[in-house]
Design a protein around this motif. Structure first.
Motif: not given
Ligand code: PMP
Ligand code: GLU
Length: 397
Positions: A237-255
């Motif tokens: 959304k922020s960079y108009a890159m919907t088709g590129w399919r890059i997202g991420y999760a950030l959280g405790p290493a075990a999860a």
């Protein structure tokens, strides 16, 4: 064909289905105003495309680390340090095929059958189905326009049970555009402090905010929640890159490593050269983001003004994202186009046949009274679509 029980408990994504329908109608030459797609109409900034092309030239065409290439995970940690003062290590980041995939992996990694997942409603269509796919039980907290589509700390407290495993936070949110202020979020975080549940914070619209609204990360506001919060974000959304399919999760290493294990047995890594492009998006100059947000703000002003001028329609002026969620309940029960409008879905159908405007019915977002309009389209299209809707409503009388 015998299908799995799992596949039967969910519905196809209505947002994607209707966006595809709109594209197909336009391809047939139908003059349709498309208010479905939850994706910026802007092109991906050139510098980001160039980074991907350069990566291809250099032979970045192989599998990568399942969790994502190190420089991208590094860029994610640097973003969170710079923007929120939050320290994450590279082992606390998972790069997936879009924010949606990051969410899916985490639901699979952390939700067990019978676990309750609290979801403020209206909600983005995929949260409840992702919970169901993991065997979880969605517990909706209903919000209404008069309360700004925001839950109160008391409502959150009231939804907690001994089975509560997770709370989904999406601010600014899809489909309402509602967002929690610093104080509201702090108050919710105090409730969350008292209950041992996960916080799944989908911050994908963090940058798309208006009128000087300030986005706050719940982890930065209340560091006590860090060890049980997973943050989700994406370049879509922020960079108009919907088709590129890059997202991420950030959280405790075990999860993160449990989610990476699931990803390793399903999609492996996100696309190699798209990951390089995402580094450029996150670490490069941020001017285009502000330019796009300025455009979205003009569009929001226009659409809210036009909707407010339509008799019987109410609409929250959203603080963020690029959706409005007008209430069309005054049309329900009326005759239109030879048919009684019995649901938000009927209203959408009527606007499509009568006015050649396609929106998304509220039902799959948890509301029978609203329709979702994405204003990630040009001012001309918004003007044209609103004129057509207004004319269709006048016909109902
Ligand atoms: N969360 C929300 C609230 C969304 O609206 C979307 C839209 N697609 C996503 C997550 C996922 O986006 P993506 O997979 O493109 O990163
Ligand atoms: N999130 C966008 C929307 O709600 C894109 C489609 C989807 O992934 O649901 O329209």
């Amino acid at each position: 064909m015998k299908l799995s029980e799992r596949s039967k408990v969910i519905k196809p994504s209505v947002t994607l289905a209707l966006a595809a329908k709109a594209q197909a109608m336009r391809a047939q030459g139908i003059d349709l105003v498309n208010f479905t797609a939850g994706e910026p109409d802007f092109d991906t900034p050139q510098r980001i495309k160039d980074a991907a092309v350069e990566a291809l030239r250099k032979g970045m065409t192989k599998y990568t680390d399942v969790r994502g290439i190190e420089p991208l995970r590094q860029a994610v940690t640097e973003k969170y340090l710079k923007e929120f003062g939050l320290r994450y290590s590279k082992d606390e980041v998972l790069i997936s095929c879009g924010g949606k995939h990051a969410l899916y992996n985490i639901f699979q990694a952390l939700i067990d059958p019978g676990d309750e997942v609290i979801i403020p409603s209206p909600y983005w269509v995929s949260y409840s189905d992702m919970a169901l796919l993991a065997g979880g039980v969605p517990r909706l907290i209903r919000t209404i326009e008069q309360n700004g589509f925001r839950i109160t700390p008391e409502e959150l407290e009231g939804a907690m049970t001994s089975k509560t495993r997770a709370f989904v936070l999406n601010s600014p949110g899809n489909p309402t555009g509602a967002a929690y202020s610093h104080d509201e979020l702090t108050a919710l975080s105090r409730v969350l402090e008292q209950h041992e549940c996960l916080i799944l914070s989908d911050d994908i619209y963090e940058k798309i905010i208006y009128d000087g609204f300030r986005f706050h990360s719940i982890v930065a506001l209340n560091p006590k929640l860090r060890e049980r919060t997973i943050i989700f974000n994406s370049v879509s959304k922020s960079y108009a890159m919907t088709g590129w399919r890059i997202g991420y999760a950030l959280g405790p290493a075990a999860a993160i490593s449990a989610a990476a294990k699931i990803q390793s047995q399903s999609t492996s890594n996100a696309t190699s050269f798209a990951q390089v492009a995402a580094i450029e998006a996150l670490a490069g100059p941020q001017d285009e983001v502000q330019q796009m947000v300025n455009e979205f703000q003009k569009r929001r002003e226009l659409i809210v003004k036009r909707l407010h001028a339509m008799p019987g329609i109410t609409c929250l002026n959203p603080q963020g994202a690029f959706y409005v969620f007008p209430n069309v309940s005054s049309l329900l029960g009326k005759e239109a186009g030879g048919k009684k409008l019995a649901s938000a879905g009927d209203v959408v159908e009527y606007f499509l046949t009568e006015a050649r405007v396609l929106a998304v019915p509220g039902e799959d977002f948890g509301s029978t009274e609203n329709i979702r309009i994405s204003y990630a389209t040009s001012l001309q299209e918004i003007e044209k679509g609103c004129e057509r809707i207004a004319a269709a409503i006048r016909k109902i009388g």
